[in-house]
Each structure stands twice: as C-alpha cells, then as structure tokens.
Design an enzyme around this catalytic site. Structure first.
Site, PDB file in Angstrom:
ATOM      1  N   HIS A 409       0.855  -1.188   0.000  1.00  0.00           N
ATOM      2  CA  HIS A 409       0.000   0.000   0.000  1.00  0.00           C
ATOM      3  C   HIS A 409       0.894   1.243   0.000  1.00  0.00           C
ATOM      4  O   HIS A 409       1.954   1.259   0.635  1.00  0.00           O
ATOM      5  CB  HIS A 409      -0.914  -0.005   1.220  1.00  0.00           C
ATOM      6  CG  HIS A 409      -2.100  -0.910   1.061  1.00  0.00           C
ATOM      7  ND1 HIS A 409      -3.396  -0.499   1.254  1.00  0.00           N
ATOM      8  CD2 HIS A 409      -2.180  -2.222   0.701  1.00  0.00           C
ATOM      9  CE1 HIS A 409      -4.227  -1.510   1.036  1.00  0.00           C
ATOM     10  NE2 HIS A 409      -3.502  -2.567   0.705  1.00  0.00           N
ATOM     11  N   GLU A 411       1.095   4.315   1.301  1.00  0.00           N
ATOM     12  CA  GLU A 411       1.613   4.999   2.489  1.00  0.00           C
ATOM     13  C   GLU A 411       2.601   4.135   3.260  1.00  0.00           C
ATOM     14  O   GLU A 411       3.519   4.653   3.905  1.00  0.00           O
ATOM     15  CB  GLU A 411       0.470   5.459   3.403  1.00  0.00           C
ATOM     16  CG  GLU A 411      -0.587   4.404   3.719  1.00  0.00           C
ATOM     17  CD  GLU A 411      -1.743   4.410   2.740  1.00  0.00           C
ATOM     18  OE1 GLU A 411      -1.497   4.149   1.547  1.00  0.00           O
ATOM     19  OE2 GLU A 411      -2.885   4.662   3.174  1.00  0.00           O
ATOM     20  N   ARG A 416       8.595   3.121   4.384  1.00  0.00           N
ATOM     21  CA  ARG A 416       9.812   2.316   4.235  1.00  0.00           C
ATOM     22  C   ARG A 416      10.865   3.078   3.421  1.00  0.00           C
ATOM     23  O   ARG A 416      12.063   2.986   3.691  1.00  0.00           O
ATOM     24  CB  ARG A 416       9.501   0.972   3.579  1.00  0.00           C
ATOM     25  CG  ARG A 416       8.654   0.051   4.434  1.00  0.00           C
ATOM     26  CD  ARG A 416       8.633  -1.381   3.906  1.00  0.00           C
ATOM     27  NE  ARG A 416       9.908  -2.067   4.140  1.00  0.00           N
ATOM     28  CZ  ARG A 416      10.265  -2.649   5.276  1.00  0.00           C
ATOM     29  NH1 ARG A 416       9.438  -2.625   6.320  1.00  0.00           N
ATOM     30  NH2 ARG A 416      11.432  -3.262   5.396  1.00  0.00           N
ATOM     31  N   ARG A 537      -0.343   3.309  14.963  1.00  0.00           N
ATOM     32  CA  ARG A 537       0.841   2.713  15.586  1.00  0.00           C
ATOM     33  C   ARG A 537       2.040   3.663  15.483  1.00  0.00           C
ATOM     34  O   ARG A 537       2.772   3.858  16.456  1.00  0.00           O
ATOM     35  CB  ARG A 537       1.125   1.374  14.908  1.00  0.00           C
ATOM     36  CG  ARG A 537       2.418   0.699  15.318  1.00  0.00           C
ATOM     37  CD  ARG A 537       2.557  -0.633  14.599  1.00  0.00           C
ATOM     38  NE  ARG A 537       3.864  -1.244  14.799  1.00  0.00           N
ATOM     39  CZ  ARG A 537       4.069  -2.535  14.988  1.00  0.00           C
ATOM     40  NH1 ARG A 537       3.039  -3.362  15.019  1.00  0.00           N
ATOM     41  NH2 ARG A 537       5.282  -3.016  15.141  1.00  0.00           N
ATOM     42  N   LYS A 644      13.247  -6.082   4.113  1.00  0.00           N
ATOM     43  CA  LYS A 644      13.874  -6.204   5.436  1.00  0.00           C
ATOM     44  C   LYS A 644      15.358  -6.535   5.318  1.00  0.00           C
ATOM     45  O   LYS A 644      16.189  -5.993   6.060  1.00  0.00           O
ATOM     46  CB  LYS A 644      13.169  -7.296   6.248  1.00  0.00           C
ATOM     47  CG  LYS A 644      11.738  -6.983   6.615  1.00  0.00           C
ATOM     48  CD  LYS A 644      11.109  -8.150   7.374  1.00  0.00           C
ATOM     49  CE  LYS A 644       9.678  -7.843   7.757  1.00  0.00           C
ATOM     50  NZ  LYS A 644       9.037  -8.960   8.475  1.00  0.00           N
ATOM     51  N   LYS A 676      15.452  -6.798  16.921  1.00  0.00           N
ATOM     52  CA  LYS A 676      14.218  -6.029  17.090  1.00  0.00           C
ATOM     53  C   LYS A 676      13.722  -6.121  18.533  1.00  0.00           C
ATOM     54  O   LYS A 676      13.316  -5.113  19.126  1.00  0.00           O
ATOM     55  CB  LYS A 676      13.133  -6.557  16.129  1.00  0.00           C
ATOM     56  CG  LYS A 676      13.389  -6.208  14.666  1.00  0.00           C
ATOM     57  CD  LYS A 676      12.322  -6.782  13.744  1.00  0.00           C
ATOM     58  CE  LYS A 676      11.010  -6.060  13.910  1.00  0.00           C
ATOM     59  NZ  LYS A 676      10.012  -6.497  12.895  1.00  0.00           N
ATOM     60  N   LYS A 686       5.186  -0.658  22.430  1.00  0.00           N
ATOM     61  CA  LYS A 686       4.309  -1.453  21.568  1.00  0.00           C
ATOM     62  C   LYS A 686       3.301  -2.244  22.401  1.00  0.00           C
ATOM     63  O   LYS A 686       2.122  -2.341  22.040  1.00  0.00           O
ATOM     64  CB  LYS A 686       5.151  -2.399  20.701  1.00  0.00           C
ATOM     65  CG  LYS A 686       4.338  -3.132  19.654  1.00  0.00           C
ATOM     66  CD  LYS A 686       5.213  -3.759  18.585  1.00  0.00           C
ATOM     67  CE  LYS A 686       5.966  -4.963  19.102  1.00  0.00           C
ATOM     68  NZ  LYS A 686       6.653  -5.703  18.004  1.00  0.00           N
ATOM     69  N   LYS A 704       2.299 -11.137  12.058  1.00  0.00           N
ATOM     70  CA  LYS A 704       2.705 -12.068  11.012  1.00  0.00           C
ATOM     71  C   LYS A 704       3.354 -13.309  11.656  1.00  0.00           C
ATOM     72  O   LYS A 704       3.803 -13.256  12.806  1.00  0.00           O
ATOM     73  CB  LYS A 704       3.732 -11.393  10.093  1.00  0.00           C
ATOM     74  CG  LYS A 704       3.170 -10.248   9.230  1.00  0.00           C
ATOM     75  CD  LYS A 704       2.380 -10.809   8.059  1.00  0.00           C
ATOM     76  CE  LYS A 704       2.107  -9.762   7.005  1.00  0.00           C
ATOM     77  NZ  LYS A 704       1.472  -8.542   7.480  1.00  0.00           N
TER      78      LYS A 704
END
Length: 715
Positions: A409, A411, A416, A537, A644, A676, A686, A704
């Site tokens: 998408h 946005e 990224r 987020r 990534k 991460k 988060k 995911k």
C-alpha cells in the site's frame, strides 16, 4: 419664453454635473468624503443625480395615448400645474462595502497621498500611500481611485479579519449603538478598537498566523512569528465568515467582483478518458493560483477559491468535516497553505518521474509521499519519497529471509522509503566533519541521536487510508455533514485487516488471531493490518521502526494530509483519538497528534481496476523501482531495495560503527528478530499500544508468522 428658460437652466445644471474636473475629484480629501462618494456609487443617489432625474422627468413627450398623462400646462410664472409623480426606486441588493469604506469605519480621517505617476499619458500608473498607526501601505492602479482602493485593501489585510467594523467590535466584546454613524468625520468610538488589531509586542509568547501587508508570505516573516522559540504556540481563531459566504455566488463571480477582468489559463489535462483531470490557473496581484477538477469549469472555481483563501482570507468552504485539525505542539505553518504545498510537491515529483504521467507505471489508485520542511518557509520544503500501490503479498510468496515486501500500500511503502533516507542521513553524519553539518541528525544528550530542531516530516496520501479512516467516509464531505453523527457505534475504531490478493478491509476477530507459517503456505489467507491501524501505531511508536530506535529518539509525522475523502472526525479517531487513553509509555514515547488536513482541490476519484504493481522512489534514486505487489519483488524476481534484508544489512554496518556510543549496550546477537526485540523501550511502548486497543474493545493486533523474521546475515 418660460419653457426656454427652464430648458436652459436644466441644460446648465447637467453640464455642470458632468464636466466636473476628474483630477479635482480625485484630489479631494480621502477621508469620509471618499466614503460618501463610494456609498453613492453603491446604492444611494446624490442630490445632483436626483435633481437630474427630476429634470429629465419633466420633459415628457406630447404624444397621445390612453395611458399617458395629459401635457403639462404652463402658468403661475412658468411653474407647471401638474408635477410628475416621483417613481419609487426599487430596492436592489445591498452591495458589500469596499476596502476604502471599511478602513474608514475603523480609522476615520486617514489621508491618502499621491506618491508618483508613471507610464504614458494613455496608460498612466498612479501610486498612492496611506499611513495607518505608523505603517505605510502603498497601492497602485490606472486611476488614483483604484490606487487608493488597493492601498486600503493592503492596510485592511494586515490587521483585520472581519468583514466590517461592527463585527470587529462584536468579536472584541464591545457593543455599538444602533445608530452609530461610521461615515461621520468624528468617530464616536474610541481608538481602542484599532489598538486591538495592532502588532503584538515581541515579548508575547503567542503564535500568530496571518498574511503580510502585501498579501504574500515571505521567508523572513512568513507567518507572523512573534517568538519562534515559544513552547506553547497557539493560533488565532479562524476568520469570521465574509458576507460573500451567504450570497450564494460561486468563487469565480466573487473574485471577479474583487478583481474585474481576470483571465483564466488552461494549464494541463491528464488522466484516462473516463477520469480526466483539468488544471486551470489565474494570476492575481502577481501571484499564480491553480485549481484542478474533472472539468474546466470546476477547475476554474477551485483556482478562484484558492485565490480568495490566500489573498483575501476568505474561506468559502465552511463544511465542518473539511476543516483542518491543528496539531498539538509546534505548528510552523498555516495548515491549509502547508497542505496544498505538500500535495503539489508530491504530485509534481510523481509527474517528473513518470514523464508527465505518460509512463505505463503512472497508472495508480493511491499516491503517497513524504515531504520534509526545515523551517517556517514552505518554499524550502523537499520531497523525500513518493510511492503508489494498493495490494498486499500473496501468502505463498512470503520470504523467510526478508527478501519480499509484505505490504505494498502506497503509504506503507512511503514510510519504508523514508527509512532509507534516515539511514543515509545517519551515514552522512558519520562520514566526515564537513558532511556532519549537512545531516538532519545531531547527537542527543541522552546518548544516540535525534532530529535537528524544526526538521519536520509531512505525510501525503491521495485518499483516506484504508481501514477505520475510510470505511465510514466513502464520499467527499458536503455542507450538510456536521461531523460523525454516530461516534459511539461499536463499529467505530475497530482494528481491521487487509484482504490478501484484494482490496478492502475486514474487522479483526474477537479472539486473538495467531498466524502460522505452514497454515498460510497451505492456503490460509495472510492477514495484514490496515493502513489506518499502522498510522495509529506510528503515532505512538514513531516512524523510525524498532531497529533504527537503537540509534535515534522516536520520530513522528508533523502532519497527515489527504488528497481526497478527508473527514476530520473519522481521520482523527482512526489515527489517535481511539487510543487517547494510552498510559505508562516509556520516556520519549508519546501519543502524537499531528496536523490533519485535506487540500483545497480534492483529487478526482480514480475509477477502474487497481494495477497489480507498486512503485517507489526516494531522494538520491535515479529512477522508480517497480514492485509486483503479489510477489513482493521486482519484475525480474529480485529483492526490493526496501525489503527487510536490505535495510537490515545497512543497520548492521551502522551498528558496527556506533555500538560503543549507544545508550543500550546489547551483547552481540545474530537474528533479525532478536535485534528487534532488543529495542526494549520500543517493545514496551508497543505492548502499551496493543493493550489500549484491547481495553477499548477494538480488537487484538494480528501479527505475522514469527518465522519470517528468523533470519540472519553477515557483512
């Protein structure tokens, strides 16, 4: 003989009335005399003109006819026995007062002076000046009268946002007697009225937004900053509606009354045959304003509307749902001016990259881009990245080595692309002392790095983001829309997921959904959180992501601008209001509330089937990268520069240089997933975010399969 004397007297009166020397008239004192003169021009007949009308009325024809009065009979020393009945003047529409009259109501007795006269005899240019409270305003025109009018307009524009003096009084909490005469030479109201509009002292810690005297915005005093360093900046209230708002006239008619004789020029035509977009432009006072629409008439109206908003502070669009929602915190720009400038920059950059939209890859449903500003002047803004796309990866193409893009998408791809820019800027800081000054980063007193002051990022999306922001606003807001009529309905604010290999979103399940790698590979649909949810987020965790948060303090968007389907209530709920009860966030993390705004010329809907590709570009790239949204890789099957794996390899190189100077000392790890998780403050923030969604009954965040982050690489 008596009749001849009457005719001679009338002809002399008419000649005297019409042969008044123009220069004498224009050199009269320009205080209340000018105002009365202007009032006569509007709708009040003068004594001379009424005498003239009466005189003309006596010269009736002697022709017969059943409906005509019989001829006048002379007698009594030449006086007529029968006087003609005075015709009642039908009341016409009350015309708005011009700038000269309005200025005189607020500050009677001003003197206008002729500064110069240039140009040939057949086309002179007069320059008149007027001094108001120590400030001199200059106006030019083909006549002295028009020059005075322009000078008065500039004076008014510099300190008044009210259509007339009585509204100015009311807005300032003062009352006026009903029979106040604003045209008299002696003011019956105190000078304190005018003092209310004077420039505030530099010591006041307020943030005033308003045009300069010449109606333009410059780089030094663009938006009337009284104290840039102030931490509690506020804005003046929106301008009070003009009398034109209730007149029912369209913007082109209103602008033509204010600036007669304007010519609109056709600029461009773009889009497919079923979705044409026309751009028209008009030049007023040396500035060019553009408008776009599905036909030339609509484009002209939007160009006029943009002109009225910028030069005359006249906001014709009073629809509540379309009003910008200011940000909390530092607001360096006028909301609508910023929104229109950001949209224009992104669309222009996309046009450059697609050969004026003629490239096959110009086809798109949604366009997004991020613009960076480094001060109060929008002219210095820089497009960081642009992207398109509306699809997500098909589950069978997921990569366990970080080589595929999951969400294409527009946005999401834009954010990224911004990450690539942030990596490049940190690499620039670490290169040489000279290059260090060019970077947008500085060292933080807490350790690591942070953005320089006044560096801001603005996200533009050509339509509302999918999910909660769009589901309840499928059409443009209209005048009747008074905001969200059902804000408490259960469906409002729900977390939603995108549909694999399709468009649209569905609410998350009430129970916690766990996606597994083998389940997806065997045909279970891959779920991806909606763009509305991801933007919410970012407003808590920042746009830098978990890996980059090892190096820098959280970075937030300063504004989110939509090119169409902007509904303030729905967008604000989707991106921050629904999680306003968030608490216990780690230091430096917050609930960000950026400026939310639509643009003056809403983009035409892009009908038809969405293309299956996504494009991306970031500053420094020579061309667009084309990604197949189904596979998450380029057309040749190669990994994207945004994947990534690519970003992780840059992160590892940076970490090798910076590990000794970071706040958090982490022992050497191997897996992408482990690094991460090692960003402890980010992960704590988060969990606060996921918790507030659950507590509000809005659903559980769908993650995911963990296997896709279980990869490593060596540099």
């Amino acid at each position: 003989m008596a009749e001849d004397r009457i005719n001679l007297r009338q002809s002399r009166n008419q000649q005297k009335y019409f042969t008044m020397d123009i220069d004498d008239e224009e050199n009269m004192s320009s205080s209340s005399a000018d105002v009365k003169e202007n009032r006569n021009l509007d709708n009040v007949p003068s004594k001379d003109s009424s005498m003239q009308a009466t005189g003309e009325g006596t010269q009736l024809s002697n022709g017969g006819g059943s409906n005509r009065k019989r001829p006048l009979e002379e007698g009594n020393n030449g006086h007529s026995k029968f006087r003609p009945k005075k015709r009642k003047k039908t009341p016409g529409p009350v015309l708005p007062k011009n700038a000269l009259m309005q200025l005189n109501e607020i500050k009677p007795g001003l003197q206008y002076k002729l500064m110069s006269q240039t140009g040939p005899v057949h086309a002179p240019v007069f320059v008149m000046i007027v001094e108001v409270n120590g400030q001199v305003f200059e106006g030019s025109g083909p006549t002295k009268k028009k020059a005075k009018l322009h000078a008065a307009e500039k004076a008014l524009r510099s300190f008044v946002q009210f259509p007339n003096a009585s509204e100015a009084h009311l807005a300032m909490g003062r009352t006026l007697s009903v029979n106040t005469d604003f045209t008299s030479d002696q003011a019956d109201f105190p000078d304190t009225l005018f003092n209310g509009f004077e420039t505030p002292l530099q010591s006041e810690n307020n943030f005033y937004l308003g045009p300069n005297g010449n109606g333009s915005f410059n780089s030094t005093g663009d938006y009337g900053l009284s104290n840039i360093g102030s931490s509690n900046l506020i804005q003046l209230p929106l301008p009070i509606p003009s009398p034109y708002l209730s007149s029912g006239k369209n913007p082109v008619m209103i602008l033509n009354e204010l600036r007669p004789g304007l010519k609109y020029e056709f600029v461009s035509e773009s889009g497919e045959s079923h979705a044409k977009n026309f751009v028209m432009a008009v030049t007023v006072d040396g500035q060019t304003f553009e408008g776009s629409g599905r036909n030339k008439k609509l484009a002209k109206a939007r160009a006029a509307q943009s002109t009225l908003a910028s030069l005359f502070n006249m906001q014709l669009d009073q629809t509540p749902s379309r009003q910008p929602i200011p940000s909390e915190g530092l607001q360096l720009h006028l909301p609508q001016v910023l929104a229109d400038a950001v949209a224009h920059l992104v669309i222009d950059k996309f046009s450059d990259l697609t050969d004026n939209f003629t490239s096959p890859h110009a086809r798109r449903k949604v366009l997004a881009g991020i613009v960076m500003t480094t001060g109060i002047d929008v002219k210095d803004a820089q497009v960081i990245c642009v992207s398109t796309g509306t699809k997500c990866i098909n589950g069978e193409y997921m990569s366990d080595r970080g080589l595929a893009l999951n969400d294409c998408h527009a946005e999401i791809v834009a954010r990224r692309s911004l990450l690539r820019f942030l990596y490049a800027q940190l690499e620039l800081f670490l290169s040489t002392k000279e290059e260090q000054q060019k970077s947008i980063f500085i060292r933080s007193e807490r350790g690591g790095f942070k953005l320089k002051d006044n560096v801001q990022f603005h996200l533009y999306i050509s339509t509302s983001p999918c999910g909660d922001a769009r589901i309840f606003s499928p059409h443009e807001a209209v005048q009747e829309d008074q905001g969200d009529r059902h804000p408490n309905r259960k469906a409002r604010g729900q977390l939603r997921t995108k549909i694999e290999s399709g468009e649209g979103t569905i609410p998350v399940r009430s129970s916690n959904t766990i996606q597994t790698w083998d389940g997806v590979l065997q045909g279970e649909r891959l779920l991806t959180m909606s763009c509305s949810d991801k933007i919410a987020r970012w407003n808590v965790l920042g746009i830098q992501g978990s890996l980059f948060s090892h190096f820098v303090e959280p970075i937030y968007f300063s504004s989110i601008i939509l090119g169409s389907l902007y509904h303030g209530d729905h967008l604000s709920r989707a991106v921050y209001q629904r999680i306003s009860d968030i608490e216990d966030l780690p230091p430096l993390y917050k609930l960000n509330k950026p400026l939310l705004s639509g643009i003056s010329n809403a983009e035409a809907r892009q009908p038809g089937k969405a293309p299956n590709f996504s494009v991306n570009w970031a500053i420094g790239d020579t061309s667009l990268e084309i990604i197949n949204a189904t596979t998450g890789k380029d057309e040749m099957g190669r990994a994207s520069r945004l994947c990534k794996h690519a970003l992780y390899s840059r992160w590892i190189r940076l970490h090798a240089k910076l590990s000794s100077s970071l706040r958090s000392k982490v022992s050497k790890l191997n897996l992408y997933h482990d690094w991460k998780q090692a960003a402890t403050e980010y992960q704590a923030a988060k969990e606060c975010l996921f918790s507030v969604f659950l507590k509000a009954g809005l659903g559980a965040w769908v993650k995911k399969p963990t296997e896709q982050d279980q990869f490593s690489l060596t540099v």
